[in-house]
Motif scaffolding. Structure first.
Motif, mmCIF file in Angstrom:
data_model
loop_
_atom_site.group_PDB
_atom_site.id
_atom_site.type_symbol
_atom_site.label_atom_id
_atom_site.label_comp_id
_atom_site.label_asym_id
_atom_site.label_seq_id
_atom_site.Cartn_x
_atom_site.Cartn_y
_atom_site.Cartn_z
ATOM 1 N N UNK A 66 52.099 10.715 -98.068
ATOM 2 C CA UNK A 66 51.342 11.925 -97.750
ATOM 3 C C UNK A 66 50.257 12.101 -98.802
ATOM 4 N N UNK A 67 49.036 12.338 -98.384
ATOM 5 C CA UNK A 67 47.914 12.357 -99.313
ATOM 6 C C UNK A 67 47.533 13.781 -99.711
ATOM 7 N N UNK A 68 46.395 13.893 -100.393
ATOM 8 C CA UNK A 68 45.992 15.126 -101.080
ATOM 9 C C UNK A 68 44.940 15.936 -100.335
ATOM 10 N N UNK A 74 51.866 18.394 -103.014
ATOM 11 C CA UNK A 74 51.782 19.379 -104.091
ATOM 12 C C UNK A 74 50.456 19.306 -104.834
ATOM 13 N N UNK A 75 49.784 18.156 -104.778
ATOM 14 C CA UNK A 75 48.499 17.986 -105.454
ATOM 15 C C UNK A 75 47.384 18.096 -104.408
ATOM 16 N N UNK A 76 47.114 19.318 -103.999
ATOM 17 C CA UNK A 76 46.085 19.523 -102.979
ATOM 18 C C UNK A 76 44.698 19.401 -103.608
ATOM 19 N N UNK A 77 43.826 18.691 -102.922
ATOM 20 C CA UNK A 77 42.480 18.444 -103.433
ATOM 21 C C UNK A 77 41.648 19.719 -103.424
ATOM 22 N N UNK A 92 37.363 14.039 -104.276
ATOM 23 C CA UNK A 92 37.429 15.215 -105.151
ATOM 24 C C UNK A 92 38.865 15.733 -105.239
ATOM 25 N N UNK A 93 39.801 14.816 -105.466
ATOM 26 C CA UNK A 93 41.219 15.141 -105.589
ATOM 27 C C UNK A 93 41.714 14.773 -106.984
ATOM 28 N N UNK A 94 42.635 15.570 -107.509
ATOM 29 C CA UNK A 94 43.163 15.371 -108.862
ATOM 30 C C UNK A 94 42.030 15.422 -109.886
ATOM 31 N N UNK A 95 41.123 16.373 -109.698
ATOM 32 C CA UNK A 95 39.954 16.503 -110.561
ATOM 33 C C UNK A 95 39.949 17.830 -111.333
ATOM 34 N N UNK A 96 41.039 18.609 -111.227
ATOM 35 C CA UNK A 96 41.185 19.812 -112.034
ATOM 36 C C UNK A 96 40.210 20.914 -111.707
ATOM 37 N N UNK A 97 40.001 21.788 -112.675
ATOM 38 C CA UNK A 97 39.121 22.943 -112.484
ATOM 39 C C UNK A 97 37.683 22.514 -112.216
ATOM 40 N N UNK A 98 37.243 21.435 -112.879
ATOM 41 C CA UNK A 98 35.877 20.959 -112.655
ATOM 42 C C UNK A 98 35.689 20.512 -111.222
ATOM 43 N N UNK A 99 36.741 19.964 -110.612
ATOM 44 C CA UNK A 99 36.664 19.570 -109.213
ATOM 45 C C UNK A 99 36.413 20.754 -108.304
ATOM 46 N N UNK A 100 37.047 21.898 -108.606
ATOM 47 C CA UNK A 100 36.814 23.112 -107.814
ATOM 48 C C UNK A 100 35.382 23.599 -107.983
#
Length: 282
Positions: free
Chosen positions: A219-221, A44-47, A74-82
């Motif tokens: 299962x990972x991100x 559910x937490x796709x990078x 670059x996973x679980x980094x929110x909008x800044x990650x995108x």
């Protein structure tokens, strides 16, 4: 000698995202637009790179290549990650001479940390200079994290007097669970195949391979398998008139994915043995 499908080149650089002196940023580039397919983690937490790939593939049937890195997920980094994903993608695209939306990103490494854009910038000159001078082995080493060995597999298709190749590269050793896991897979093929068919074939191959392995139940991100087919061999796969051609390509693609999946199990973190069980009459 690794048989590289026609019309594909590779680039790699040492960005020191996590460790000095090793490849950790790489590009697989098709000389012409290639039909693209992707299968992604069910977490559910796709990078950010997974979300970017899904967005690109929803609007484009063809791309020019993939850019992959290790050392930072670059996973679980929110909008800044995108935002950072797109910035890094634009930088890599400029280094190899394509548009940003012609590259699919993939990352593996530490979760929860923002990517180091300054190190991306510093690595671009080496990345640009290496294009066509390195091969799939350097690409595969660039995506390794806890892997003990690089994972590559290939197959050849012969149909109607023509020859096409499938080359696969993967990483993965831990957090491996059915329906994708902490793994990245990349496939290059020089057969000419329709976009919808290529995506169906990749899904079938993944279902028979990567989705049937587990190491530790996690299962990972960031997990994805990205496949490009550029048609450079001239071998045309037409399932309506030549089902044998489709079957030949499906078999080759599945064999490559199955070989890579086996290597991931063989390299399992904490694993010491591989046992094959053959069941008859069940």
């Amino acid at each position: 000698m690794i048989p590289v499908p026609k019309g594909f080149r590779f680039a790699a650089s040492k960005a020191a995202f996590k460790r000095e002196g090793r490849y950790d940023l790489a590009v697989m580039l098709s000389d012409t637009p290639a039909v693209a397919a992707g299968v992604f983690t069910t977490n559910r937490f796709q990078a950010a790179p997974v979300l970017q790939c899904i967005e690109t593939l929803a609007s484009r049937e063809r791309v020019r290549g993939v850019v992959a890195n290790s050392g930072q997920a670059n996973a679980c980094t929110g909008e800044q990650g995108l935002v950072n994903c797109r910035v890094s993608l634009e930088m890599a695209a400029g280094a190899v001479g394509v548009d940003m939306d012609e590259l699919l990103p993939a990352s593996t490494g530490v979760i929860g940390q923002h990517i180091k854009l300054d190190r991306w910038r510093a690595a671009l000159l080496e990345l640009e200079g290496s294009l066509g001078k390195v091969g799939p082995m350097e690409f595969t080493r660039a995506i390794m994290t806890t892997d003990k060995f690089p994972k590559l597999a290939w197959a050849t298709i012969r149909h109607n007097g023509q020859v096409a190749r499938v080359l696969g590269m993967a990483k993965g050793a831990g957090m491996i669970c059915p329906n994708m896991a902490t793994m990245l897979g990349f496939i290059a093929c020089d057969a000419d195949v329709e976009p919808g068919l290529w995506r169906d074939m990749l899904r079938q191959a993944v279902e028979r391979s990567f989705n049937r392995i587990t190491v530790d139940g996690d299962t990972s991100t960031n997990d994805c398998v990205l496949a490009l087919a550029n048609g450079a061999s001239g071998l045309r796969i037409d399932p309506t008139t030549e089902p044998d051609g489709r079957q030949a390509l499906q078999t080759a693609l599945s064999e490559v994915c199955e070989a890579l999946a086996y290597m991931i199990v063989q390299d399992a973190e904490g694993g010491t043995k591989v046992v094959r069980i053959h069941i008859v009459g069940a």
